[in-house]
Design a protein around this motif. Structure first.
Motif, PDB file in Angstrom:
ATOM      1  N   LEU A  61       0.832  -1.208   0.000  1.00 46.04           N
ATOM      2  CA  LEU A  61       0.000   0.000   0.000  1.00 46.04           C
ATOM      3  C   LEU A  61       0.869   1.262   0.000  1.00 46.04           C
ATOM      4  CD1 LEU A  61      -2.934  -0.844   2.450  1.00 46.04           C
ATOM      5  CD2 LEU A  61      -3.107  -0.367   0.014  1.00 46.04           C
ATOM      6  N   VAL A  62       1.918   1.238   0.822  1.00 51.12           N
ATOM      7  CA  VAL A  62       2.824   2.396   0.874  1.00 51.12           C
ATOM      8  C   VAL A  62       3.470   2.605  -0.497  1.00 51.12           C
ATOM      9  CG1 VAL A  62       4.984   3.268   1.894  1.00 51.12           C
ATOM     10  CG2 VAL A  62       3.237   2.245   3.362  1.00 51.12           C
ATOM     11  N   GLN A  63       3.856   1.496  -1.125  1.00 53.76           N
ATOM     12  CA  GLN A  63       4.452   1.611  -2.473  1.00 53.76           C
ATOM     13  C   GLN A  63       3.435   2.185  -3.468  1.00 53.76           C
ATOM     14  OE1 GLN A  63       5.787  -2.400  -3.120  1.00 53.76           O
ATOM     15  NE2 GLN A  63       7.804  -2.008  -2.218  1.00 53.76           N
ATOM     16  N   GLY A  64       2.203   1.716  -3.333  1.00 54.65           N
ATOM     17  CA  GLY A  64       1.131   2.208  -4.210  1.00 54.65           C
ATOM     18  C   GLY A  64       0.904   3.700  -4.023  1.00 54.65           C
ATOM     19  N   ILE A  65       0.867   4.129  -2.752  1.00 54.48           N
ATOM     20  CA  ILE A  65       0.677   5.558  -2.453  1.00 54.48           C
ATOM     21  C   ILE A  65       1.841   6.358  -3.036  1.00 54.48           C
ATOM     22  CG2 ILE A  65       0.601   7.274  -0.582  1.00 54.48           C
ATOM     23  CD1 ILE A  65      -0.891   5.094   1.093  1.00 54.48           C
ATOM     24  N   GLN A  66       3.056   5.854  -2.830  1.00 56.40           N
ATOM     25  CA  GLN A  66       4.243   6.577  -3.340  1.00 56.40           C
ATOM     26  C   GLN A  66       4.188   6.703  -4.861  1.00 56.40           C
ATOM     27  OE1 GLN A  66       7.501   4.409  -1.645  1.00 56.40           O
ATOM     28  NE2 GLN A  66       7.821   5.962  -0.052  1.00 56.40           N
ATOM     29  N   ALA A 248     -11.059   2.458 -12.468  1.00 51.06           N
ATOM     30  CA  ALA A 248     -11.535   1.508 -13.480  1.00 51.06           C
ATOM     31  C   ALA A 248     -10.354   0.853 -14.205  1.00 51.06           C
ATOM     32  CB  ALA A 248     -12.445   2.219 -14.462  1.00 51.06           C
ATOM     33  N   ILE A 249      -9.338   1.661 -14.526  1.00 50.15           N
ATOM     34  CA  ILE A 249      -8.151   1.121 -15.214  1.00 50.15           C
ATOM     35  C   ILE A 249      -7.421   0.136 -14.306  1.00 50.15           C
ATOM     36  CG2 ILE A 249      -5.819   1.794 -16.021  1.00 50.15           C
ATOM     37  CD1 ILE A 249      -7.881   2.517 -18.048  1.00 50.15           C
ATOM     38  N   MET A 250      -7.278   0.540 -13.044  1.00 51.94           N
ATOM     39  CA  MET A 250      -6.530  -0.299 -12.089  1.00 51.94           C
ATOM     40  C   MET A 250      -7.250  -1.620 -11.811  1.00 51.94           C
ATOM     41  SD  MET A 250      -3.702   0.895 -11.388  1.00 51.94           S
ATOM     42  CE  MET A 250      -2.975   2.294 -12.194  1.00 51.94           C
ATOM     43  N   ARG A 251      -8.584  -1.591 -11.912  1.00 49.51           N
ATOM     44  CA  ARG A 251      -9.361  -2.820 -11.699  1.00 49.51           C
ATOM     45  C   ARG A 251      -8.936  -3.879 -12.721  1.00 49.51           C
ATOM     46  NH1 ARG A 251     -13.699  -4.739 -14.203  1.00 49.51           N
ATOM     47  NH2 ARG A 251     -13.799  -2.857 -15.452  1.00 49.51           N
ATOM     48  N   ILE A 258      -3.319   0.556  -5.623  1.00 44.47           N
ATOM     49  CA  ILE A 258      -3.648   1.920  -6.064  1.00 44.47           C
ATOM     50  C   ILE A 258      -5.115   2.213  -5.761  1.00 44.47           C
ATOM     51  CG2 ILE A 258      -3.813   3.465  -8.087  1.00 44.47           C
ATOM     52  CD1 ILE A 258      -0.948   2.758  -7.562  1.00 44.47           C
ATOM     53  N   ILE A 259      -5.965   1.210  -5.993  1.00 40.95           N
ATOM     54  CA  ILE A 259      -7.417   1.434  -5.818  1.00 40.95           C
ATOM     55  C   ILE A 259      -7.731   1.831  -4.371  1.00 40.95           C
ATOM     56  CG2 ILE A 259      -9.697   0.311  -5.838  1.00 40.95           C
ATOM     57  CD1 ILE A 259      -8.755  -1.303  -8.257  1.00 40.95           C
ATOM     58  N   ILE A 260      -7.186   1.109  -3.423  1.00 41.00           N
ATOM     59  CA  ILE A 260      -7.512   1.394  -2.005  1.00 41.00           C
ATOM     60  C   ILE A 260      -7.075   2.813  -1.606  1.00 41.00           C
ATOM     61  CG2 ILE A 260      -7.066   0.717   0.412  1.00 41.00           C
ATOM     62  CD1 ILE A 260      -7.167  -2.208  -0.593  1.00 41.00           C
ATOM     63  N   PRO A 261      -5.848   3.242  -1.892  1.00 45.32           N
ATOM     64  CA  PRO A 261      -5.503   4.636  -1.570  1.00 45.32           C
ATOM     65  C   PRO A 261      -6.394   5.645  -2.302  1.00 45.32           C
ATOM     66  CG  PRO A 261      -3.516   3.395  -2.021  1.00 45.32           C
ATOM     67  CD  PRO A 261      -4.666   2.502  -2.353  1.00 45.32           C
ATOM     68  N   TYR A 262      -6.779   5.327  -3.530  1.00 49.33           N
ATOM     69  CA  TYR A 262      -7.666   6.234  -4.272  1.00 49.33           C
ATOM     70  C   TYR A 262      -9.038   6.358  -3.592  1.00 49.33           C
ATOM     71  CZ  TYR A 262      -5.369   7.857  -8.537  1.00 49.33           C
ATOM     72  OH  TYR A 262      -4.596   8.552  -9.425  1.00 49.33           O
ATOM     73  N   LEU A 263      -9.559   5.198  -3.163  1.00 48.56           N
ATOM     74  CA  LEU A 263     -10.869   5.214  -2.480  1.00 48.56           C
ATOM     75  C   LEU A 263     -10.794   6.053  -1.206  1.00 48.56           C
ATOM     76  CD1 LEU A 263     -12.100   1.506  -2.629  1.00 48.56           C
ATOM     77  CD2 LEU A 263     -12.862   3.439  -3.992  1.00 48.56           C
ATOM     78  N   LEU A 264      -9.720   5.850  -0.456  1.00 48.74           N
ATOM     79  CA  LEU A 264      -9.560   6.606   0.792  1.00 48.74           C
ATOM     80  C   LEU A 264      -9.374   8.092   0.492  1.00 48.74           C
ATOM     81  CD1 LEU A 264      -7.266   4.162   2.795  1.00 48.74           C
ATOM     82  CD2 LEU A 264      -9.710   4.536   3.078  1.00 48.74           C
ATOM     83  N   TRP A 265      -8.676   8.399  -0.588  1.00 47.66           N
ATOM     84  CA  TRP A 265      -8.443   9.799  -0.974  1.00 47.66           C
ATOM     85  C   TRP A 265      -9.766  10.477  -1.345  1.00 47.66           C
ATOM     86  CZ3 TRP A 265      -5.957  13.956  -0.460  1.00 47.66           C
ATOM     87  CH2 TRP A 265      -5.851  14.924  -1.450  1.00 47.66           C
TER      88      TRP A 265
END
Lengths: 288, 293
Positions: A61-66, A248-251, A258-265
């Protein structure tokens, strides 16, 4: 007298008076439980498959956020290696998507201002009410998403179809809500205003509108989620950028990191906007 | 007889010279429900209220007191008959009448001072007042006038910046009276304006309204269901009764009497023999209750 959170009988006691500290602790319990549950499932899945991407680990997740915050989107060019942190953020995937979705969102919100004024007029001017009410009530029952093909035909698949989907989806409810709020203004206030030499427009804009504004802002706050919902629907169907487009692309790539940080954002953005509107409501209306 | 003396017309020769401020000719009001049922609230009311009179309208709940006020105000049209205020027919609500309702009389988003300043400011500068060159000077002048008006109502200078929700019911009604009076209306209509107040606040406001009436002599129409209040305030008492089909189209004005004014304060006056006798008579007349043993 304050009662203990540890006594199970208090859970169903209407007259219980929890301490301030107990209230604070209780409000965070579900967040912590969710994180713990997620961590548990993640570790279970990672024990079976260390490369699992369905329930990413904290490290993933941290890598995804970065990668979202400091790296450009796949379709964009890379930055020079010497770029500053700020330049990296400005050129990042999440920044680009937030700006794209944000501008659609705020244009739609601006286009909802006439809807509020229409609701005010419908609530205060009887002929306006008679003319529009039935039509808006009917229009409110049309499922906005079913209009999407028509919107694509009329406005094309560019920005305006998505913006109009949001406006058409939320405007009827907002109009009806504003109309109801306006009608709830005590009749005595309107009568009094006329005895104070107010004209019809004075009554509408100097007496009624300032009084209903706090409730209208609350109504807009409650419309934030439907607005985001229509925005996401539009972006997921036809878009080349935006937060929902990226999800949608990440799905397709199973990119849950990436999706989880995006949802939280997205949740954080909406929560921030809601808090800002609440704060503005309190500051602008000290008489509440 | 004391009762007859109490019902004497006050300053009769002067009263004869006064012009008619409010006139109702054959006024009836019938409401129709969605089911098509009709309900007559007022029937064949003929009234001539002279300038400077303090008329109190009394009667039981549902007898049409507030309806009568709304008709004079122009909030509703009569089903039959005509109404004139200051010599002109009443078609809509306008500034000829000042209005003080029982509640919601103040704009909640404005302070006491802003509430009082609102009327004159709106009348002089209807839209975007800050664009007018003389507005700031006028606002300063108006602020002084409004503050004086609030002080006259018994409020303190510090109360001027309070919002209505921070004020007691009595304070709110004082501001509401100031708000109406600053427009210098020829007619003041008060609809159960003191009904929701505690007895001591109510008495002080009654005395305040009487003082204002003595000073400025607006034509007052005061609706109440409190007999003692009606007798203390009014120079003329109109008693309404609930309309029934038995009346066969006759008026539901049970009594229309002139009252003798007294300068005694309320608490002293209410214990006089004349007052008690008159109160008992009017209570029996309007509610069918006899207070006498």
């Amino acid at each position: 007298m304050a009662t203990s959170v540890l006594d199970p009988r208090n859970l169903v006691d209407i007259q219980a008076r929890p301490k301030r500290s107990a209230t604070q602790i209780l409000s965070w319990v579900l967040f912590l439980a969710s994180i713990a549950l997620y961590a548990h499932f993640s570790s279970v899945r990672h024990r079976e498959n260390s490369e699992d991407r369905i329930v990413p680990s904290a490290k993933q997740l941290v890598q995804g956020i970065q990668s979202s915050v400091f790296h450009p989107a796949e379709e964009d060019d890379d930055l020079d290696p010497g770029a500053t942190r700020w330049q990296q953020i400005r050129h990042s995937m999440i920044w680009k998507d937030t700006v794209a979705s944000g501008s659609r969102f705020f244009i739609a919100m601006a286009l909802l201002v006439p809807a509020i004024l229409l609701g005010l007029h419908m609530g205060i001017f009887p002929y306006f009410g008679a003319f529009f009410l039935r039509y808006v009530l009917f229009f409110d029952k049309i499922v906005a998403l079913s209009l999407l093909p028509i919107l694509f035909i009329v406005f094309g698949i560019d920005e305006w179809s998505k913006i109009m989907l949001m406006v058409i989806g939320v405007a009827p409810t907002l109009i009806l809500d504003t109309c109801q709020i306006t009608r709830a203004v005590p009749r005595e206030q309107i009568v009094k205003a006329f005895t104070l030499k107010c004209s019809n427009l004075d009554v509408a804009y100097r007496v009624v509108f300032p009084q209903i504004l706090p409730n209208v802002i609350n109504s807009v706050r409650l419309s934030l989620k439907p607005l985001a919902l229509f925005l996401f629907a539009g972006e997921m169907i036809a878009s080349t950028d935006g937060l929902a487009y990226r999800i949608a692309i990440m799905r397709r790539h199973m990119g849950m990191d990436i999706i989880i940080p995006y949802l939280l954002w997205v949740a954080l953005l909406l929560f921030g906007l809601d808090t800002l509107l609440r704060f503005l409501n309190r500051r602008l209306h000290p008489w509440l | 007889m004391a009762l007859a003396a109490a019902l004497m017309q006050e300053e009769l020769p002067i009263a004869r010279k006064r012009r008619c401020e409010i006139g109702l000719k054959g006024v009836s009001k019938t409401y129709r429900s969605e089911k098509g049922e009709t309900r007559t609230v007022l029937s064949a009311v003929n009234l001539e209220i002279e300038a400077g009179e303090f008329v109190v309208v009394l009667g039981e709940t549902g007898c049409g007191k507030s309806t009568l006020l709304r008709l004079i105000l122009g909030e509703e049209p009569p089903s039959f008959g005509s109404i004139q205020v200051s010599g002109k027919p009443v078609k809509q609500i306008d500034a000829r009448c000042g209005y003080v309702p029982q509640k919601y009389s103040l704009f909640p988003n404005r302070t006491a001072l802003q509430n009082v300043m609102f009327g004159p400011r709106t009348a002089k500068y209807p839209l975007m007042p800050w664009l007018h060159p003389g507005f700031h000077a006028y606002r300063k002048e108006l602020k002084t006038e409004a503050t004086q008006q609030l002080l006259r109502m018994g409020l303190r200078a510090a109360d001027a910046n309070k919002y209505p929700h921070k004020m007691s019911g009595g304070m709110q009604q004082r501001v509401a009276i100031a708000q109406a009076l600053i427009m210098k209306p020829s007619v003041m209509l008060m609809d159960e304006a003191f009904s929701a107040l505690d007895p001591s606040t109510r008495i002080s406001l009654q005395e305040l309204v009487l003082d204002i009436w003595r000073e400025q002599r607006p034509t007052m129409v005061f609706v109440t269901h409190n007999v003692a209040e009606a007798l203390f305030l009014g120079t003329r008492l109109i008693v309404l009764g609930a309309y029934s089909e038995m009346m066969g189209g006759k008026t539901n004005v049970i009594a229309d009497m002139h009252l003798q004014r007294s300068d005694l304060p309320y608490l002293e006056r209410r214990h006089t023999k004349e007052f008690i006798e008159l109160q008992s008579y009017v209570e029996e007349l309007s509610y069918g209750i006899s207070c006498q043993p």
